[in-house]
Design a protein around this motif. Structure first.
Motif, PDB file in Angstrom:
ATOM      1  N   THR A 127       0.928  -1.150   0.041  1.00  0.00           N
ATOM      2  CA  THR A 127       0.063  -0.060   0.000  1.00  0.00           C
ATOM      3  C   THR A 127       0.672   1.275  -0.094  1.00  0.00           C
ATOM      4  O   THR A 127       2.149   1.079   0.362  1.00  0.00           O
ATOM      5  N   ASP A 128       0.241   2.398  -0.299  1.00  0.00           N
ATOM      6  CA  ASP A 128       0.840   3.764  -0.103  1.00  0.00           C
ATOM      7  C   ASP A 128       1.501   3.925   1.280  1.00  0.00           C
ATOM      8  O   ASP A 128       2.575   4.383   1.294  1.00  0.00           O
ATOM      9  N   HIS A 129       0.827   3.400   2.241  1.00  0.00           N
ATOM     10  CA  HIS A 129       1.555   3.310   3.623  1.00  0.00           C
ATOM     11  C   HIS A 129       2.672   2.404   3.919  1.00  0.00           C
ATOM     12  O   HIS A 129       3.608   2.957   4.617  1.00  0.00           O
ATOM     13  N   ASP A 130       2.822   1.447   2.967  1.00  0.00           N
ATOM     14  CA  ASP A 130       3.989   0.679   3.177  1.00  0.00           C
ATOM     15  C   ASP A 130       5.031   1.149   2.558  1.00  0.00           C
ATOM     16  O   ASP A 130       6.244   1.253   3.074  1.00  0.00           O
ATOM     17  N   ILE A 131       4.677   1.968   1.525  1.00  0.00           N
ATOM     18  CA  ILE A 131       5.721   2.723   0.724  1.00  0.00           C
ATOM     19  C   ILE A 131       6.422   3.790   1.663  1.00  0.00           C
ATOM     20  O   ILE A 131       7.605   4.015   1.652  1.00  0.00           O
ATOM     21  N   ILE A 132       5.333   4.640   2.202  1.00  0.00           N
ATOM     22  CA  ILE A 132       5.845   5.606   3.112  1.00  0.00           C
ATOM     23  C   ILE A 132       6.690   5.099   4.437  1.00  0.00           C
ATOM     24  O   ILE A 132       7.884   5.717   4.686  1.00  0.00           O
ATOM     25  N   ARG A 133       6.143   3.924   4.785  1.00  0.00           N
ATOM     26  CA  ARG A 133       7.034   3.420   6.036  1.00  0.00           C
ATOM     27  C   ARG A 133       8.388   2.986   5.284  1.00  0.00           C
ATOM     28  O   ARG A 133       9.548   3.267   6.221  1.00  0.00           O
ATOM     29  N   ALA A 134       8.647   2.641   4.146  1.00  0.00           N
ATOM     30  CA  ALA A 134       9.946   2.379   3.661  1.00  0.00           C
ATOM     31  C   ALA A 134      10.846   3.281   3.618  1.00  0.00           C
ATOM     32  O   ALA A 134      12.126   3.330   3.816  1.00  0.00           O
ATOM     33  N   ALA A 185       9.965  -6.921   0.448  1.00  0.00           N
ATOM     34  CA  ALA A 185      10.668  -6.492   1.526  1.00  0.00           C
ATOM     35  C   ALA A 185       9.805  -5.459   2.412  1.00  0.00           C
ATOM     36  O   ALA A 185      10.065  -5.323   3.580  1.00  0.00           O
ATOM     37  N   CYS A 186       8.710  -5.159   1.789  1.00  0.00           N
ATOM     38  CA  CYS A 186       7.778  -4.081   2.648  1.00  0.00           C
ATOM     39  C   CYS A 186       6.481  -4.464   2.578  1.00  0.00           C
ATOM     40  O   CYS A 186       5.496  -3.628   3.035  1.00  0.00           O
ATOM     41  N   MET A 187       6.133  -5.441   1.845  1.00  0.00           N
ATOM     42  CA  MET A 187       4.671  -5.804   1.532  1.00  0.00           C
ATOM     43  C   MET A 187       3.999  -6.379   2.850  1.00  0.00           C
ATOM     44  O   MET A 187       4.710  -6.646   3.872  1.00  0.00           O
ATOM     45  N   SER A 188       2.676  -6.206   3.115  1.00  0.00           N
ATOM     46  CA  SER A 188       1.984  -6.882   4.069  1.00  0.00           C
ATOM     47  C   SER A 188       1.449  -8.179   3.624  1.00  0.00           C
ATOM     48  O   SER A 188       0.926  -8.378   2.550  1.00  0.00           O
ATOM     49  N   ALA A 189       1.690  -9.364   4.601  1.00  0.00           N
ATOM     50  CA  ALA A 189       1.302 -10.551   4.353  1.00  0.00           C
ATOM     51  C   ALA A 189       1.098 -11.317   5.659  1.00  0.00           C
ATOM     52  O   ALA A 189       1.916 -10.786   6.671  1.00  0.00           O
ATOM     53  N   PRO A 190       0.164 -12.175   5.801  1.00  0.00           N
ATOM     54  CA  PRO A 190      -0.677 -12.566   4.719  1.00  0.00           C
ATOM     55  C   PRO A 190      -1.607 -11.618   4.502  1.00  0.00           C
ATOM     56  O   PRO A 190      -1.874 -10.647   5.323  1.00  0.00           O
TER      57      PRO A 190
END
Length: 148
Positions: free
Chosen positions: A52-59, A74-79
């Motif tokens: 998500t855009d939030h994952d990218i901002i955190r990265a 490396a920064c995706m949310s799973a599961p």
């Protein structure tokens, strides 16, 4: 009403990437689609996660990653939280609330179908409620006219 009743958009059905795509490539695809997220799909079509855009901002905030070299995995949310087209709209909304998420990945037999956003869901629920209100109003007005 079910998730299937929500109009499919070209963006919703193309909103995916592979786990090997770089974070910057995913960010570009999100921007091109005017979306907020991408489902992460394996070569076999299985859903592996969501970025998500939030994952990218955190990265970016982390500062330790070179976004042009770092893979999405490396920064995706799973599961990832999923539903299928037969999921009732109310259940989809409950899932989003329970898990505090803004996107649901719609699957069929484990394979990616499309991405459903909270906006899609709320617009459909609002549209249905507005239609229901108008029908009830028209029925009431018809009865009042006939009673006079």
């Amino acid at each position: 009403m079910t998730v299937h009743s929500i109009k499919r958009t070209p963006i919703g059905s193309k909103s995916y990437c592979s786990r090997n795509m770089t974070v910057i490539q995913a960010a570009h695809r999100i921007a091109e689609l005017d979306a907020n997220a991408l489902a992460v799909i394996s070569e076999d079509g299985d859903v592996e996660g969501i970025i998500t855009d939030h994952d990218i901002i955190r990265a970016i905030a982390n500062g330790n990653m070179r976004l042009g070299k770092t893979p999405v995995e490396a920064c995706m949310s799973a599961p990832v939280i999923t539903c299928d087209d037969s999921t009732r709209l109310s259940e989809a909304l409950k899932l989003m609330g329970k898990h505090r998420i803004r996107h649901l990945v719609v699957v069929s037999n484990g394979a990616f179908v499309r991405l459903l956003t909270i906006k899609d869901l709320l617009e459909k629920i609002h549209e249905d409620k507005e239609l229901e209100f108008n029908v009830l109003r028209d029925m009431a007005m018809g009865r009042m006219v006939q009673a006079e």
